[in-house]
Each structure stands twice: as C-alpha cells, then as structure tokens.
Design a protein around this motif. Structure first.
Motif, short mmCIF file in Angstrom:
data_model
loop_
_atom_site.label_atom_id
_atom_site.label_comp_id
_atom_site.label_asym_id
_atom_site.label_seq_id
_atom_site.Cartn_x
_atom_site.Cartn_y
_atom_site.Cartn_z
N MET A 40 0.04 -21.05 31.92
CA MET A 40 0.31 -20.29 30.70
C MET A 40 1.51 -19.38 30.88
SD MET A 40 -3.38 -19.34 29.07
CE MET A 40 -4.43 -20.64 28.39
N ALA A 41 2.57 -19.92 31.42
CA ALA A 41 3.76 -19.13 31.69
C ALA A 41 4.41 -18.68 30.39
CB ALA A 41 4.74 -19.94 32.52
N VAL A 42 4.79 -17.40 30.34
CA VAL A 42 5.44 -16.79 29.18
C VAL A 42 6.66 -16.04 29.68
CG1 VAL A 42 5.20 -15.04 27.36
CG2 VAL A 42 3.32 -16.62 27.81
N SER A 43 7.71 -16.01 28.87
CA SER A 43 8.93 -15.27 29.22
C SER A 43 9.35 -14.41 28.05
CB SER A 43 10.04 -16.26 29.59
OG SER A 43 10.25 -17.19 28.54
N PRO A 44 10.30 -13.48 28.26
CA PRO A 44 10.80 -12.67 27.15
C PRO A 44 11.47 -13.53 26.08
CG PRO A 44 11.38 -11.69 29.26
CD PRO A 44 10.86 -13.06 29.56
N GLU A 45 11.75 -12.90 24.94
CA GLU A 45 12.39 -13.59 23.84
C GLU A 45 13.82 -13.97 24.20
OE1 GLU A 45 10.94 -14.28 20.62
OE2 GLU A 45 9.23 -13.85 21.93
N THR A 46 14.19 -15.20 23.87
CA THR A 46 15.58 -15.63 24.07
C THR A 46 16.50 -14.82 23.16
OG1 THR A 46 14.88 -17.88 24.65
CG2 THR A 46 17.15 -17.58 23.91
N ALA A 83 13.39 -18.36 33.93
CA ALA A 83 11.98 -18.76 34.04
C ALA A 83 11.91 -19.93 35.00
CB ALA A 83 11.43 -19.13 32.68
N ILE A 84 11.29 -19.72 36.16
CA ILE A 84 11.25 -20.72 37.23
C ILE A 84 9.88 -21.37 37.25
CG2 ILE A 84 11.45 -21.09 39.71
CD1 ILE A 84 13.09 -18.43 39.77
N ALA A 143 13.51 -20.45 27.81
CA ALA A 143 12.14 -19.95 27.85
C ALA A 143 11.26 -20.75 28.77
CB ALA A 143 11.55 -19.95 26.43
N ALA A 144 10.23 -20.06 29.29
CA ALA A 144 9.23 -20.71 30.12
C ALA A 144 8.38 -21.64 29.28
CB ALA A 144 8.34 -19.65 30.77
N THR A 145 7.92 -22.72 29.90
CA THR A 145 7.02 -23.66 29.23
C THR A 145 5.83 -23.91 30.14
OG1 THR A 145 8.27 -25.52 30.14
CG2 THR A 145 8.85 -24.78 27.91
N GLY A 146 4.73 -23.27 29.84
CA GLY A 146 3.52 -23.47 30.63
C GLY A 146 2.94 -24.84 30.39
#
Length: 626
Positions: free
Chosen positions: A515-521, A529-530, A613-616
């Motif tokens: 469930m990886a989440v990153s800040p807003e682009t 996001a790695i 962005a991250a994609t879980g």
C-alpha cells in the motif's frame, strides 16, 4: 505583629516557601484547535472518573502557537495563594499538645487567641479550633480528631510539629469551616494522619485530611496521609501544595481539590486505588484544573494518574505517573486508567513527564499541546490522544511503546524532537467517524477532514501499522520525518486518504510495498518513490545516486522493507536517479538518514524518476480509522 511579605524575616518570624501567584481571572477557559491561525472553537468535553461521576465544560478561546501554560492558567480561576499567608509572629502562636486521648493548651502564649476568645476547646479526644490564627500542634491522638470550625475571616494556620493522629470513626483532620486553611510542616518534623476504614455514603468529611475551605500545605517537614476509607487529601475548594514532603496512600483518590490542585514545590508521592490527583468542579469552566509548576511528583494509581475536568498544565515540575498497572496490564476495561487526562486542554510547557499507563498516557477530550520539556510515554493504548487537536512545537516527546502513538483529528508538529513506537499506527489523524473502503487507493478512501501538518522539528516513527496515517489530508513544509513503517502489505509507511502536499523538509518513509503512497505530484517539492523487487533485510542501506554519480540521500532501515519514499530539496523534479542497496552511509542528518555514502560495493537495484507516484501492489491507500 505580622510582617509584610516584602520585609526581611526578623527574629521570631517564620516564612515558608513563598511563591507569588501571577494568575489572572478571565471569563473563558482555553480550548480549541492547536493550529497556527486557527479560529476559536467552542465545544463540550466530558470527563468520567473511577467513581462514575460525569462532568462537562464548555470553552471559547482559541489556542494558537503563542499560547503558553501561563496563558492557559490565566484564563482559569485565580488561586487563593497569598504571600502574606506564609508569615506570622512566634508571639501569636498557640501551642497545643496532644497526649494520646486528649490535649492541653498553652494559655500563657502572648496574644493567644485561645486566651482571649476561647478559640481552642478539647472534648475527649477531639480538638476544635474556632478562630483564625496560628496554632502549633505536637504529640499523638490515638483515636481522635482535629477540627477547624472558624466562621470569621482570616487564615487558620496549623503548624504540625511531630503530630500523629488516627481516627477509627472518621477523618483525622477536618476543616469544616474557614476563610482559608494552611498546614505548615515544621522544619525537620514527621507527621501522620490516618482515618477510618469506612464512611457513610452521606458523610460530609470523607478523607483522612478533609477541608471545606481553600487549603495550602507548606513547610519543610513531612506529612504521611493514609486514606483507609476513601480519599487521602480532599479540599472541596482549592488545594495548593507549596513545599514539604507529602506522602499519600488512599483506597480511592489520592489528592483531590475540587476547584483546582496546584503543586508549586516539594516532594509529593501518591499511591491510590482510584485516581492519583483529581480536580472535578464541573459547574464552572474556570475551575476543575490541575497545575504543576514545581517540585517532584510521583503517582501510582489504579485509575487515572491525574484527572481534571478542565485543564492539566505542567510547566516546571518533575512528574512520574503509573496508572492502571502500566502499559502491560490487561483487563479492567471499565475503569479509566489514563496517565494524564483533561476534559478541555492539556499543556506541557516545561519540566519532565514520564508516564506508564494501561490506557492513553496523555489524553484530552479537547486538545493537547507540548511546547517544551521532556516527555516520555508508555501506553497500553495511545501515547497521546486528543479529540480535537494535538500540537507539538518544542521539547522532547518520546513514545516508547503504544498501540497508536499520536492520535487526534488534527496533528501539528512545528518543532522539537518526536520519537514514536507503535504496534499499530504511528501518527493517526482520525476523528473516529471516517468511512473507508477496504483496499482501494488514490481516492477510494474518503477524506474526512482530518489533518497532519509538519512544519519543523524532527519526527521518527516505528510503526507496526500505518506509519503516517491521515484519514484526511497531510502537508509537510519543513522539518524531518522518518518513518520505519509496517512489514505487512496490509498497511503502509504513508497512508493519506486525501492529498499529501510536500513543499519542504526531509522525508524518508520505508515499509512494505503493498500500500505504498507518496506525496502529490507537482506539490512544490519533488520526491522519489522506490519499489524494490524483493523484501530487504533490516539494516540494509539504500543509496540514491544522481546522474553525476553523487549520493544525494542514503537510508539505513531498522526493519525489513520493500518500498522507500524520499523527498528533500536536493532532488530535482523529472531527473532520473539510480538506487543502490548496500554499501555504507555517512553524514547522518537524522535517525537512519544520511547525506553521503559509499556504494562501490552495493548492488544496483533500480532507477527512479523524481515526481513519479508510488504504486502499491494492492493499490495503495487503506488503513482507515479505528
């Protein structure tokens, strides 16, 4: 002749620990969202103690970043503290000698109130004082009582100089009526009071030391109070402990001041079968508070360590609290066992606080603010819980163990150092009413209006559930945030239902990839996001290398991980970076975060582009309110 507080002490004049009161009476009680620029919020707060009584208080003054402990107290009722109460002439002191089953009075004392007015009477083993003045008591009453019943103006001052009173049928010392009462613990003296083991339900005086008037305890001696039948020390008005060594053991509440409990100094130790320190006036929003400005306070309570209908304010004391058997205790869910509990606002603005609580360590039905001081918390439930808002702007806050670390509808960190260890969420912005779709991500979860705002300070999180979880939105514009997140794919290091705007500061969030989440682009400061092909072991180092071969950031995780989100002003949006796993890091700038490293022996794991962005693997998001 009584000496002026400004005059130096003369022969025959005693002065004990004078502390001038600087409080001011204002018509409001402080509460509201503890956020910069917030507006006033009026609301009700309910506080329920182990006795089952419930009380509410309404407030209407905003708390913002300029609010201090002094300002919170200034909105409350002024205490009865008066410098003149701490001075008297020896020539005015009436000596009362307790002799087992009775007492004798020295009627030769110059200007003795007893000689002039008959203000001291002895009936069997009951000694009654009926006028203001200064009385020095010594000796023992094996089964008796000291009663103050003064209908006139002025302070009744009792100097305890080697007093031991026990009573098998009621309270040991009762102030049934007085303008004010003061107990002075004589230099080097040891004194004790103990009461009956049973009170009638309608008993007026139901504590070993009971006062129906404002009460002050001062001096440099010691006082042991044993409440065998109910409370240890109770004042149905205000209670101030200015100095001395006060030890209280009680089957119910330890120390209770209905209007307020103020500890300015001394050493206070409480062991209570109910609440430790308690203030429970629910009829006036300027009363019902606890203020701890000095001294050393150690509380062990089966119920709440400290409970106030309105405010709990710590601004200089050294406080240790253990409630409900501590964070490892189980059962007794029907008893509130919080460390510090307020109905409106809790403020820590100095001193030290160490809490080990079966329930929340630091709790408010309204708001919590930590401005300075050193706070160490262990909790069976939340480390810090505030229904309305939690604001940390300074000091050191460490949650060593908890279910959830910091929880509130609005969480704000502006300065100071914060360290959180939680078996579930580390930071949780939740109102308890947000509806969350399971799984889902990027918008499938509803934004309930909750917020996490980080503008400064250093925050380090170790969470078994979501590390940084807002059921609404989140913003970060400064400071450092390090998240050692979950190892299971059902939670994420970052979990924000609404938008996560990043405009400044340093962010490192590592955890599972599900469930990886990153800040807003495009939110102002970019990120990377790695997502790695496999789970990396705890202790592994991740190094981010730019196109010139320079290490931009490095991170050493304390837990297994597969996903890492990094953000700092060193990153350039749209640039491609190479990720290495292994090697060594140097130049630590926060716990586990480094400015440089050596990746010559590391493995080239992947490449990432800043701002993507991250994609879980499970779609991100998730982790709704509990």
């Amino acid at each position: 002749m009584k000496k002026s507080p400004a005059a130096p002490s003369a022969p025959g004049t005693r002065r004990f620990g004078v502390q001038a009161c600087t409080y001011r009476v204002l018509p409001f009680l402080v509460t509201a969202a503890l956020l910069t620029g917030c507006t006033a919020v009026a609301g009700a707060a309910e506080s329920t103690g182990t006795s089952g009584t419930s009380a509410s208080a309404t407030a209407a003054v905003a708390v913002d970043t300029s609010t201090t402990a002094a300002e919170v107290l200034a909105a409350n009722q002024q205490t009865h503290d008066d410098a003149t109460d701490y001075e008297w002439d020896d020539a005015d002191v009436v000596a009362i000698t307790l002799d087992g089953d009775g007492a004798s009075i020295d009627t030769e004392t110059e200007d003795s109130p007893s000689e002039d007015t008959g203000a001291v009477t002895v009936s069997g083993s009951t000694v009654t004082i009926t006028a203001a003045g200064t009385y020095e008591l010594s000796g023992t009453l094996d089964d008796g009582q000291i009663v103050v019943a003064s209908a006139g103006e002025g302070t009744v001052r009792l100097i305890l100089n080697g007093v031991e009173v026990s009573n098998s049928t009621g309270a040991a010392l009762v102030v049934s009526e007085a303008d004010e009462a003061m107990i002075v613990l004589a230099d080097g003296s040891s004194n004790s009071l103990s009461d009956t083991d049973s009170y009638a339900e309608d008993a007026d005086a139901n504590a070993a030391l009971y006062s129906a008037a404002d009460l002050t305890i001062t001096g440099t001696g010691s006082l042991d109070v044993t409440g065998n039948g109910n409370d240890g020390i109770t004042s149905t008005d205000g209670l101030i402990i200015n100095s001395g060594t006060v030890t209280v053991t009680a089957v119910d509440d330890g120390i209770r001041g209905k209007d307020y409990v103020v500890v300015d100094g001394g050493t206070v130790t409480v062991t209570a079968g109910g609440d430790g320190l308690k203030s429970d006036n629910a009829e006036d929003v300027t009363r019902g508070y606890i203020s701890l400005t000095g001294g050393t306070i150690d509380v062990t309570a089966a119920g709440d360590g400290m409970q106030a209908v309105t405010d709990v304010v710590l601004s200089g004391a050294d406080v240790t609290v253990r409630s409900g058997g501590g964070h490892t205790a189980t059962g007794a869910d029907d008893v509130s066992a919080k460390g510090l509990k307020s109905g409106v606002v809790t403020v820590v603005d100095g001193g030290t606080l160490s809490v080990d609580a079966a329930d929340d360590a630091l709790h408010s039905d309204g708001t919590v603010r930590i401005a300075s001081g050193e706070v160490t918390l262990a909790a069976g439930d939340d480390g810090v819980h505030a229904d309305t808002a939690l604001d940390i702007i300074g000091g050191s806050t460490t949650v060593t163990t908890s279910y959830e670390g910091l929880e509130s509808t609005a969480i704000s960190i502006g300065d100071g150092t914060v360290s959180v260890t939680a078996s579930d969420d580390g930071l949780n912005a939740s109102s308890g009413s947000t509806t969350t779709a399971q799984g889902g991500g990027g918008g499938m979860d509803s934004d309930g209006g909750e917020t996490i705002t980080i503008t400064g300070g250093s925050t380090v999180i170790d969470a078994g559930g979501d590390g940084f979880d807002s059921n609404g939105s989140a913003t970060m514009s400064g400071g450092t945030l390090v998240v050692n997140g979950p190892t299971n794919d059902g939670n994420g290091a970052l979990d924000v239902n609404g938008t996560f705007t990043m405009t400044g500061g340093t962010l490192v969030a590592a955890g599972s990839a599900g469930m990886a989440v990153s800040p807003e682009t495009g939110s102002g400061q970019t990120f990377v996001a790695i997502s790695l092909d496999s789970v990396q072991d705890a202790g592994s180092t991740v190094q981010l290398v730019d196109g010139s071969g320079d290490v931009v950031m490095a991170f050493e995780s304390i837990k297994d991980f597969q996903s890492v989100v990094l953000s700092s002003d060193e990153l350039t949006d749209g640039e491609t970076y190479t990720v290495y796993v292994g090697g060594s890091a140097s130049g630590e700038i926060a716990d586990g975060v480094y400015a440089d490293g050596d990746y010559s022996a590391a493995t080239n794991a992947t490449t990432v582009t800043a701002g993507v962005a991250a994609t879980g693997t499970m779609g991100g998001g998730g982790g709704g309110p509990r």
